[in-house]
Design a protein around this motif. Structure first.
Motif, PDB file in Angstrom:
ATOM      1  N   ARG B  11       0.871  -1.177   0.000  1.00 20.70           N
ATOM      2  CA  ARG B  11       0.000   0.000   0.000  1.00 20.70           C
ATOM      3  C   ARG B  11       0.902   1.218   0.000  1.00 20.70           C
ATOM      4  O   ARG B  11       2.053   1.154   0.393  1.00 20.70           O
ATOM      5  N   ASP B  16       5.306   2.635  -8.597  1.00 18.78           N
ATOM      6  CA  ASP B  16       4.708   1.711  -9.553  1.00 18.78           C
ATOM      7  C   ASP B  16       3.668   2.402 -10.418  1.00 18.78           C
ATOM      8  O   ASP B  16       2.601   1.868 -10.663  1.00 18.78           O
ATOM      9  N   PHE B  25       1.268  -8.135  -5.802  1.00 26.72           N
ATOM     10  CA  PHE B  25       2.305  -8.936  -6.457  1.00 26.72           C
ATOM     11  C   PHE B  25       1.806 -10.349  -6.678  1.00 26.72           C
ATOM     12  O   PHE B  25       1.423 -11.038  -5.738  1.00 26.72           O
ATOM     13  N   GLN B  37      14.505  -8.735  -7.390  1.00 26.70           N
ATOM     14  CA  GLN B  37      14.255  -8.096  -6.096  1.00 26.70           C
ATOM     15  C   GLN B  37      13.216  -8.851  -5.285  1.00 26.70           C
ATOM     16  O   GLN B  37      13.073  -8.623  -4.092  1.00 26.70           O
ATOM     17  N   ASN B  38      12.463  -9.698  -5.954  1.00 19.28           N
ATOM     18  CA  ASN B  38      11.444 -10.469  -5.245  1.00 19.28           C
ATOM     19  C   ASN B  38      11.618 -11.948  -5.541  1.00 19.28           C
ATOM     20  O   ASN B  38      10.767 -12.561  -6.181  1.00 19.28           O
TER      21      ASN B  38
END
Ligand code: SF4
Ligand code: SF4
Lengths: 785, 298
Positions: B11, B16, B25, B37-38
């Protein structure tokens, strides 16, 4: 508006930089000069009505106090010869000064230097006269034990100083000046009798003193002009001479007149906070007149900044305990900008921008600059304000018309007065020029009341029974039973609180009539009554309910872990609380981690906070204050969450014994809001702001990088607009600096919600590896320069 | 109604897309960028996540694990082969040091999560889907965005565009903006480094342009990988040829995600930190030389 860009490009004037440096370099002293004058005056007026005695003491002070002008000043006036002097004020408190005089230079908070010979004179010549007769001693004599008995739950205020937190009718003062007001009082004098007659007479005396005070500055300025040839001094002399006999007409005269008003109010009252309120509104006609008559923007800014410096020269000498609750000598010259006109149209003008520019140059603690926003606030204003916020002085703080105006109206304020509201002190709400709000009648520690409820009314820090014994956590069979007991506990302390506050108000009426203040509060002159007698149009008293976050989190933990999920027994939890979690780290970990917390947009938890805040506000409705008005609830602590936390043993939200409570007023407990600013704001918005008409305080923290780009600034304005839509009354933004981040490295628990927002994802600062944290700290420091 | 697997909701997302946004995501990605990064978003299935920074090393999780996947030595170690993501340790952990990354939700639930902050969106904020790779769950994504659009929210998709063209086409009516990642121009480098060819990506990009979609192209500048003069020049040249008005943003490398790799007990291959302002400027110079006029900077 092209002017906005021009104003934003104005540099800080050289004169201001010189004056600022000098001011900050000067040491701060406690002074007894006014105490000496007042004491002599009282001795000479024994037996006269109190209001006359007080008016004469003020008049003598205005005529005799040493005055000083800095050669570069354009706005003059102070109540002490040195800047930022702490004034010993025996009418309200002499005993505490006696106890603490020697420790003033070394106490932990708000230190003052002292002259040894002052201490001696104070003890030998001033103290004996006031012993047993000051407000402080009289209150102690009347209700000392009662106040002490409830002190851990309720802190009763205004016991040793005059009531402040007042926004006088500056507009009227500018239009009439001391001679005009004096004429008004004289017109009532003949037809009045008894107390009313005394009142008008006291106002006349005060105005005579005020005029003389201005003349003295005119004389001194002229003398200095003749010595130095400095043109600003000649101008000061002309202005002061004029103001002594007639109203202001130009911008510089209006600024000077405004400043005299606040100096004299402080000389009479020595109170925390008299606030100018909406200066951009009532000064605008004077500004316009001067602009049309060749005043440049540069000149207008310099004059404004001269006044801004002045706001930092009066500080307030509190006793050491009070200094903990209100740290940093706040005297609260609160200036509100923006907002709406009576018809709902936007009220922003050039002065609003000029004031923001002054703030961005000085970044000093005063004035306490407040921005009023509403659903149609201009984008330019929000962007300019956001840039100033990003500079990190915590100002302007933001007030939301959409929440404040309805709250005031539902507490009996007229539409007209509500639209024109101002802020006093830190965050207290008021109408303009016609209210005695008594905003800091008391602070009520709901977290302590819960502690007593969980433990048979026994204070877990002292072992003494100070509350009602209604059982303990093991005897309440259901969560509802616990809640019933909690309600009774609150009622009990509220009753006792109101008795004390009423007594304190009576003492103020008897001992501290304030004729000068009353002359600039509507309807006092019309009705012939002093503000302390209820002469103001609005008579409120405010009590702060403290602290929604800890109450919500504690009750949520008890409800979930003990009653609903039964993961802990009542006894286990009680034992853990009693021992400050010493042998129960896992119990504490569960309290912290296994139950959601206020500030994360979890409705049922937030509602627990809202429920008790509501209960408290509704409870207050049953009472009337000493001047016949109603009580209002506030949700703010300023710095009091620290000392109030010291009064509370370990709590079920996992807070260790005597640790600070949540800060601000409606903020989440430090480190417990982990879902970002929008979730926090959604939680906060569940509290009943319409019932918190005394004022609220929300603190939010941002990294400086957020304010570095135009897109960042734009996004920040969008956040402000959302605050507005959500109906949250107040928010103040702190920009984190290196120190904060180092603290976050050291105490990750308190900063768990701190996030670093980067493209791709958001990282929790405390979960980053140390070298990455170091890099962010380095960059933050670098960017902040 | 479709269900999908998500792993995080951000949030107050500020990077983005325009304005204030909420970003969801989605799990699963056909590429495997070494600098991701993820990393928890790459596999399509749920993943147990242990956070050693808050772990108290009490061993409760080890005791309750039915498959013996956990051991406590210097820290908690997870045997990923053995872990079935049953969630018992999550429940038992008193410190919230265990969580399951990856949650199955309906499109309605996903939309509600995104719309929860609608009051913040304002005129140009809204919702963004990211990942993982959004198009790996394109039917779910389409439904989520459709629901958000119906609620009046602005919608954006962050994608690497490695997906069948039909999937991209399906997003056109529901996505107001596309944030497209282009990492390498050289097809061989793309394949050897990221595990897939890039011709499909470029075709999809051209398709989006041909359909008049609102596209922002972004390239993460990863030291030792994408942050070379040749690569950026080649991408810029290609973009400008395809769309002379292209909006292009260079994302500076951010090393913060290394902490995630630490938690997963994996090595992070990228050395060094963010690029300096001077280095960024030299890349911006290349864009200017290649005729890119709309360079987006934060
Ligand atoms: S999720 Fe289940 S299987 Fe996996 S480690 Fe935890 S308890 Fe064991
Ligand atoms: S139960 Fe939680 S805190 Fe205890 S060892 Fe396992 S992960 Fe760590």
């Amino acid at each position: 508006m092209n002017q906005i860009k021009q104003i934003a490009a104005l540099p800080c004037p050289e004169r201001i930089q010189i004056l600022k440096e000098k001011m900050l370099a000067e040491p701060r002293y406690a002074t007894i000069e006014q105490a000496r004058i007042i004491t002599r005056s009282y001795q000479a007026t024994e037996g006269q009505p109190r209001c006359i005695q007080r008016a004469r003491a003020l008049k003598a002070s205005l005529e005799e106090i040493t005055i000083r002008i800095e050669p570069d000043e354009r706005i003059v006036g102070n109540r002490t010869p040195g800047v930022r002097g702490g004034v010993v004020f025996p009418e309200t408190g002499a005993s505490w000064v006696d106890r603490e005089f020697e420790t003033l230079p070394t106490r932990p908070q708000d230190q003052f230097q002292v002259h040894q010979e002052d201490i001696r004179e104070f003890r030998e010549e001033i103290l004996p006269y006031w012993k047993g007769h000051s407000l402080e001693d009289k209150v102690r004599e009347a209700i000392g034990p009662q106040v002490d008995e409830i002190a851990k739950v309720v802190k009763i205020n205004q016991k040793d100083h005059s009531q402040g937190h007042i926004c006088p009718n500056t507009k009227k003062w500018l239009q009439l000046g001391p001679s005009g007001i004096r004429a008004e009082a004289e017109s009532h004098l003949e037809s009045s009798r008894g107390k009313n007659h005394d009142f008008y007479e006291s106002v006349i005396l005060a105005m005579e003193g005020a005029s003389r005070f201005m003349e003295r500055y005119a004389e001194l300025a002229w003398e200095m002009y003749q010595e130095t040839g400095k043109e600003n001094l000649a101008q000061v002399a002309r202005t002061c001479r004029k103001l002594a006999v007639s109203p202001a007409e130009t911008y510089d005269e209006a600024l000077q007149a405004t400043w005299f008003l606040y100096v004299i109010l402080q000389m009479e009252g020595n109170a925390s906070s008299f606030s100018p309120g909406r200066m951009d509104q009532y000064l605008y006609p004077y500004y316009q007149a001067s602009r049309e008559n060749s005043m440049t923007l540069e000149d207008a800014l310099e004059l404004t900044e001269c006044l801004w410096l002045k706001f930092n020269q009066l500080v307030y000498l509190r006793n050491s305990n009070s200094a903990k609750y209100f740290a940093g000598f706040p005297i609260g010259f609160n200036v509100a900008i923006g907002g709406q006109n009576l018809d709902g149209s936007d009220a922003t003008n050039e002065l609003s921008y000029l004031f923001l520019q002054a703030q961005s140059h000085l970044l000093l603690p005063q004035p306490n600059l407040s921005l009023r926003i509403h659903k149609n606030s201009p984008q330019d204003l929000l962007e300019t304000a956001s840039r100033v916020i990003g500079m990190g002085s915590g100002m302007p703080q933001v007030f939301n018309d959409e929440a404040v105006i309805p709250a005031l109206k539902s507490h009996g304020v007229s539409h007209e007065d509500a639209m024109n509201y101002a802020i006093v002190g830190c965050v207290e709400l008021t109408t303009h020029g016609n209210a005695l709000g008594w905003s800091d009648a008391a602070m009520f520690n709901l977290v302590k009341a819960l502690e007593l409820t969980l433990h048979n009314g026994v204070d877990q820090l002292t072992g003494q029974k100070t509350g009602l014994d209604l059982g303990n956590l093991t005897t309440y069979k259901t969560f509802e039973e616990l809640e019933e007991a909690y309600a009774k506990q609150i009622d009990y302390f509220m009753d006792r609180m109101v008795e004390c506050v009423t007594q304190v108000e009576k003492m103020h009426e008897a001992l501290l009539p304030t004729p000068f203040l009353s002359s600039v509060i509507d309807d006092c002159l019309a009705t012939g009554r002093d503000v302390t007698q209820g002469g103001a149009h609005y008579n409120f008293a405010g009590v702060q309910a403290i602290q929604a976050a800890n109450v919500a989190d504690s009750l949520a933990a008890i409800k979930a872990l003990v009653y609903d999920e039964k993961k802990l027994t009542a006894q286990e939890l009680l034992d853990a609380l009693k021992t400050n979690f010493e042998n129960a780290p896992l119990v504490r970990s569960m309290l912290v981690n296994k139950v959601p917390k206020y500030g994360n947009d979890i409705e049922w938890v937030d509602q627990l906070g809202a429920k008790w805040v509501n209960y408290f506000a509704d409870g207050l409705k049953k009472y009337r204050n000493g001047r016949g008005g109603i009580y209002q609830m506030g949700l703010y602590t300023v710095s009091a969450h620290v000392p109030m936390g010291q009064n509370v043993a370990a709590s079920a939200d996992g807070r260790y014994s005597q640790e600070p409570l949540a800060d601000g007023g409606v903020s989440a407990m430090a480190g417990r809001d982990t879902h970002g600013p929008t979730a926090l704001l959604q939680s906060v918005a569940r509290l009943p702001f319409e019932k918190a008409s005394n004022g609220t305080l929300l603190n939010m923290k941002f990294l400086p990088r957020f304010f570095k780009t135009d897109t960042g600034i734009f996004k920040f304005t969008q956040l402000l607009r959302a605050v507005c839509r959500l109906g949250i009354s107040h928010v103040q933004f702190n920009v984190l600096n290196e120190e904060d981040l180092l603290a976050a490295q050291k105490y990750p628990d308190r900063y768990r919600g701190l996030t670093v927002r980067v493209a791709g994802y958001t990282a929790y600062f405390t979960e980053l590896a140390k070298d990455l944290q170091d890099e962010i700290i380095a960059r933050t420091t670098y960017e902040a320069v | 109604m479709k269900t999908g697997v998500i792993f995080e909701l951000t949030r107050f997302a500020t990077h983005d897309g325009a304005g204030l946004r909420s970003t969801l995501f989605l799990k699963g990605c056909p590429l495997s960028c070494p600098w991701c990064q993820n990393p928890e978003g790459i596999p399509p299935e749920p993943l147990l996540w242990h956070n050693p920074k808050v772990c108290l090393q009490c061993g409760r999780c080890v005791a309750v694990c039915p498959t013996g996947a956990l051991t406590l030595t210097d820290r908690i170690h997870v045997n990923r082969e053995a872990c079935t993501c049953c969630g018992s340790c999550v429940d038992a952990c008193p410190a919230a040091a265990m969580s399951i990354s990856g949650q199955t939700v309906t499109a309605r639930e996903a939309a509600d999560m995104l719309l929860r902050d609608q009051v913040f969106f304002g005129p140009d904020g809204g919702v963004t889907l990211s990942g993982g790779e959004v198009l790996s769950q394109w039917q779910f994504a389409r439904e989520v965005l459709d629901l958000c659009k119906q609620a009046g929210a602005d919608t954006a998709v962050e994608t690497c565009l490695l997906a069948p063209q039909s999937a991209v086409e399906a997003m056109l009516p529901v996505a107001d903006h596309f944030l497209v990642d282009i990492k390498f121009m050289d097809p061989d480098l793309h394949r050897s480094c990221l595990g897939a060819e890039n011709h499909q990506i470029l075709e999809n990009y051209q398709f989006l342009i041909s359909r008049g979609a609102d596209v922002l192209v972004r390239t993460p500048l990863i030291p030792g990988y994408t942050a070379t003069e040749d690569n950026i020049r080649a991408i810029a040249r290609y973009l400008h040829q395809t769309d002379p008005n292209v909006r292009y943003e260079l994302l500076n490398f951010n090393p913060l995600c290394r902490s995630k790799y630490d938690a997963l007990e994996e090595d992070y291959p990228v050395q060094g930190g963010a690029l300096s302002a001077a280095e960024m400027d030299s890349f911006y110079d290349i864009l200017v030389q290649e005729g890119i006029s709309q360079i987006i900077k934060e």
